[in-house]
Design a protein around this motif. Structure first.
Motif, PDB file in Angstrom:
ATOM      1  N   UNK B 174     -31.606  51.648 -15.328  1.00  0.00           N
ATOM      2  CA  UNK B 174     -30.402  51.788 -16.138  1.00  0.00           C
ATOM      3  C   UNK B 174     -29.590  52.944 -15.669  1.00  0.00           C
ATOM      4  N   UNK B 175     -28.298  52.810 -15.746  1.00  0.00           N
ATOM      5  CA  UNK B 175     -27.438  53.942 -15.431  1.00  0.00           C
ATOM      6  C   UNK B 175     -26.272  53.957 -16.397  1.00  0.00           C
ATOM      7  N   UNK B 183     -14.392  54.139 -15.650  1.00  0.00           N
ATOM      8  CA  UNK B 183     -13.609  53.039 -16.235  1.00  0.00           C
ATOM      9  C   UNK B 183     -14.301  52.400 -17.438  1.00  0.00           C
ATOM     10  N   UNK B 184     -13.587  52.354 -18.548  1.00  0.00           N
ATOM     11  CA  UNK B 184     -14.057  51.605 -19.709  1.00  0.00           C
ATOM     12  C   UNK B 184     -15.165  52.255 -20.516  1.00  0.00           C
ATOM     13  N   UNK B 189     -16.756  47.787 -24.679  1.00  0.00           N
ATOM     14  CA  UNK B 189     -17.942  47.207 -24.033  1.00  0.00           C
ATOM     15  C   UNK B 189     -19.048  48.238 -23.862  1.00  0.00           C
ATOM     16  N   UNK B 190     -18.712  49.522 -23.894  1.00  0.00           N
ATOM     17  CA  UNK B 190     -19.712  50.535 -23.527  1.00  0.00           C
ATOM     18  C   UNK B 190     -20.070  51.397 -24.747  1.00  0.00           C
TER      19      UNK B 190
ATOM     20  N   UNK C  57     -14.618  47.910 -18.994  1.00  0.00           N
ATOM     21  CA  UNK C  57     -15.987  48.395 -19.153  1.00  0.00           C
ATOM     22  C   UNK C  57     -17.009  47.395 -18.646  1.00  0.00           C
ATOM     23  N   UNK C  58     -16.761  46.129 -18.885  1.00  0.00           N
ATOM     24  CA  UNK C  58     -17.715  45.105 -18.436  1.00  0.00           C
ATOM     25  C   UNK C  58     -17.762  45.046 -16.913  1.00  0.00           C
ATOM     26  N   UNK C  60     -17.081  47.476 -14.824  1.00  0.00           N
ATOM     27  CA  UNK C  60     -17.689  48.671 -14.250  1.00  0.00           C
ATOM     28  C   UNK C  60     -19.200  48.704 -14.453  1.00  0.00           C
ATOM     29  N   UNK C  61     -19.703  47.911 -15.372  1.00  0.00           N
ATOM     30  CA  UNK C  61     -21.135  47.983 -15.692  1.00  0.00           C
ATOM     31  C   UNK C  61     -21.840  46.699 -15.249  1.00  0.00           C
ATOM     32  N   UNK C 213     -25.733  49.984 -13.676  1.00  0.00           N
ATOM     33  CA  UNK C 213     -24.810  50.434 -14.727  1.00  0.00           C
ATOM     34  C   UNK C 213     -24.975  49.585 -15.981  1.00  0.00           C
ATOM     35  N   UNK C 214     -25.153  50.258 -17.112  1.00  0.00           N
ATOM     36  CA  UNK C 214     -25.405  49.513 -18.338  1.00  0.00           C
ATOM     37  C   UNK C 214     -24.321  49.797 -19.369  1.00  0.00           C
ATOM     38  N   UNK C 215     -24.217  48.872 -20.312  1.00  0.00           N
ATOM     39  CA  UNK C 215     -23.188  48.938 -21.346  1.00  0.00           C
ATOM     40  C   UNK C 215     -23.856  48.665 -22.682  1.00  0.00           C
TER      41      UNK C 215
END
Lengths: 231, 263, 235
Positions: B174-175, B183-184, B189-190, C57-58, C60-61, C213-215
């Motif tokens: 995971x990062x 971005x975002x 979404x995050x 965001x989606x 980028x992750x 990369x996680x969301x």
């Protein structure tokens, strides 16, 4: 009722439905699609078919609701089949896409049912209520039924559209309502014949005892033709 | 191009080794702190060793390179915490700081790694890397809480990479990349406007046959949510999001499933 | 080398990429909202501006991760190792199930469209479906595409799915939704290039060289959505 056996199961060239066998080499179930406008009685037709045939055939149903599970829940509530024989497919607000343009989720559902509760003789794939242009891909079903009703107006057969003119069986449902809505069944039959040539039409009233009988007879003939071809 | 010597940053590496002491307890043959990473052995329950990381300095500053390694040998039990929150601060030259943690847990060993929150102060830039190597039969509880900015402050920039392997196979990768320029990161979404995120990773062989159900919790007070997800391997990840670190911590505590078979 | 020959070498099969990345490619994607249905219900997407931030965001992750997995599969990294790597990068059981389901559906389409032994091998070793991004990479390779193309297809899909879904969910003006995708195009290109770099690194460095990369909210939306009794989209 006229049946065009020669055209019943033409050689298919798409990847998906042409195989007549399951991975283990046995004959797969016959797949029949049921489409038609909202409220014409598709789910009631599926329910009646299941009741009429479940004693002699191993049946499963895939529903394609616009908002999922409504039709599946109806079938469950009416206990026409055990829950494990009914699968609902989400269609992302585009039910005609799921049965015609991108059939992958429906193929998955059909094959998963065959794997889980098979072997099956018959899989009924019910489309979400849509418009007169919705038809099933030949990659998904072997034959399709288009269900309209007299309450929608006796001009529907005259209007035509791919469902009315090309379905392997056209069902005109709710004939018991014809006097009340001023629909002329004779006109509907004549217009349907003009649109469909020799393709069959069945008039049903599901409120009558064994009102589904003409459709049941047609399904039995399809099955006979299906199983007559060696795998 | 030469960097001015005054802003090169601290390099510190601390190491812990835990082994069974032969009498049902756990010994610490290696307990080596360094610079801002001072280590203290503290009182623990029987069978366990407990170590507290004492932040001797406010660290990391931009440009610092910190490393913390712990190895828990087969059969040993180690609990590591920290005395206070870690605050990442900007360095003089805006350089990125790194904080690498390497954890190794042997067969039938158990490690609880539960430091206090990490706070990315405004203007800071920190890359956290946590690598966990587990042998089949190992048990782990790992908690990390990250807060973007101190109270009422703009967020710093923080990346956090977590890699856990079990017998060399990937278990969790995971990062999170959070803060200005990502971005975002703040969007729907995050993090969705939240400023604190926390994770709890639990590993135990029993999870393979008896994974907990997916569970979602909402914060008792204020805005916050936690999600319990069984991973594809014998592990569970609890993720919490909230406006602040304290709420994240409470959510993680409430959502935390019991570690099966734990002593 | 001239620019023209370079371009030719770089894109030996650009039309195949258009076929693969077409929203009408029949691999089941039309019934998936990429978390947008749950985000709409949660009030987190109410219009084009929110949609853009959601997609940013989606992309980028999970978009980057999918693009890198796809590129790595197209670059010849062991697809089973990539499948495991995808599991490790997907903590949400609902998202793992969705990804495998979409992978199964793409396998079905790809077998008919661009048959390949690599896909058959992966399908045999993952009978319940391999992860979608891995299948996408193998499909791209079978179509004669390179790892960067595979990354582009995955990155584009990570934003086009939610955008299309939101048009249907909110009756959003389709021009506005498509403008969102156009504004994100430069970031989509950057994500694809980064994904390709990671994929090439994974050829020697193994799957840990791939991004992860996680969301958190996407995981939450996916699990919320999976628990609904009634929904328009499959995910």
């Amino acid at each position: 009722m006229h049946l065009d056996h020669a055209e019943g199961f033409p050689q298919r060239h798409t990847y998906s439905a042409p195989l007549r066998t399951r991975p283990d080499g046995r004959r797969r179930a016959l797949r029949i699609g049921l489409g038609g406008p909202v409220g014409s009685g598709k789910t009631a037709t599926v329910a009646a078919l299941c009741r009429a045939l479940r004693g002699e055939l191993s049946i499963a149903v895939v529903t394609n609701d616009i908002y999922t599970r409504e039709d599946a829940e109806f079938l469950l509530r009416n206990a026409v089949l055990p829950a494990e024989r009914i699968t609902a497919v989400e269609t992302g607000a585009c039910p005609h896409t799921a049965i015609r343009d991108d059939i992958s989720a429906n193929l998955e559902a059909v094959e998963d049912l065959e794997e889980a509760v098979g072997p099956l003789d018959l899989v009924l794939v019910e489309s979400g209520g849509d418009n007169l242009t919705a038809t099933f891909s030949k990659g998904l079903v072997d034959a399709q039924v288009f269900v309209i009703d007299v309450a929608g107006g006796d001009k529907v057969p005259r209007k035509g559209g791919p469902g009315v003119s090309t379905a392997d069986l056209l069902v005109v449902n709710k004939t018991d309502l014809a006097p009340m809505v001023g629909a002329d069944l004779g006109v509907m039959a004549r217009d349907a014949a003009a649109q469909r040539g020799t393709l069959p039409v069945a008039f049903t009233s599901l409120t009558a005892p064994d009102g589904i009988a003409p459709v049941t007879a047609w399904v039995r003939e399809q099955l006979a033709a299906w199983t007559a071809v060696p795998v | 191009m030469t960097a001015p010597p005054a802003v090169r940053g601290v390099r510190a590496a601390a190491r812990i080794a835990a082994v069974p002491d032969g009498r049902g307890g756990t010994a610490l043959p290696l307990l080596a702190g360094d610079g801002p990473l001072a280590l203290r052995r503290t009182r623990s329950a029987p069978g366990w060793a407990r170590v507290t990381v004492v932040g001797a300095m406010c660290a990391p500053l931009g440009g610092d390179r910190l490393a913390l390694d712990a190895e828990v040998a087969a059969g040993a039990r180690l609990l590591v915490g920290s005395a206070a929150a870690t605050v990442a601060l900007p360095g003089a030259d805006g350089a990125r700081a790194t904080y690498d943690t390497n954890l190794t847990v042997g067969r039938n060993a158990e490690l609880h790694w539960e430091p206090e929150p990490l706070i990315a102060a405004a203007g800071s830039d920190l890359a956290v890397t946590t690598r966990i190597r587990l042998t089949a039969g190992a048990r782990l509880v790992l908690r990390e809480i990250q807060v973007l900015g101190r109270a009422g402050e703009a967020p710093g920039h923080l990346t956090s990479r977590l890699t856990a392997t079990l017998d060399g196979q990937p278990l969790l990768e995971q990062e999170l990349a959070l803060g200005p320029g990502e971005p975002g990161w703040d969007g729907p979404a995050v993090l969705g406007g939240r400023r604190a995120v926390g994770q709890l990773l639990l590993v135990a062989p029993e999870f393979i046959d008896a994974p907990p159900n997916v569970t979602r919790l909402s914060a008792d007070r204020g805005d916050g949510v936690a999600l319990v997800t069984p991973l594809a391997g014998p592990a569970v990840l609890v993720t919490a999001l909230a406006a602040d670190g304290l709420t994240v911590r409470h959510l993680l505590d409430r959502a935390r499933p019991p570690l099966p078979g734990a002593a | 080398m001239t620019a023209a020959t370079h371009g030719e070498r770089r894109h030996p099969a650009r039309a195949a990429l258009l076929v693969l990345a077409d929203g009408r490619f029949p691999a089941g994607g039309h019934a998936h909202s990429g978390g947008a249905e749950a985000a709409v219900k949660a009030g987190r997407i109410t219009g084009a501006a929110d949609l853009e931030e959601f997609c940013r965001g989606r992309l980028a992750t999970t978009g980057l991760v999918a693009a890198a997995l796809a590129a790595a599969a197209a670059a010849g990294v062991d697809p089973r190792a990539l499948d495991d790597a995808a599991d490790a990068r997907t903590p949400s059981p609902a998202l793992r199930a969705t990804s495998r389901r979409l992978g199964r559906q793409l396998t079905r389409a790809a077998r008919a469209v661009w048959p390949s032994p690599a896909l058959e091998e992966l399908a045999a070793s993952r009978p319940r479906g391999a992860h979608h991004s891995v299948v996408l990479g193998l499909t791209a390779a079978a179509a004669g595409l390179d790892p960067l193309d595979a990354a582009h297809a995955a990155a584009h899909e990570s934003v086009s799915g939610p955008a299309t879904a939101v048009v249907r969910l909110l009756s959003l003006d389709p021009f506005h939704a498509t403008a969102v995708l156009a504004r994100l195009a430069p970031q989509t290109d950057r994500v694809a290039r980064r994904a390709e770099e990671h994929a090439l690194a994974a050829r020697t460095g193994g799957t840990s060289a791939l991004p992860a990369a996680s969301a958190p909210l996407l995981d939450l939306f996916a699990e919320d959505h999976a628990a609904w009794p009634v929904r328009l989209f499959a995910s």
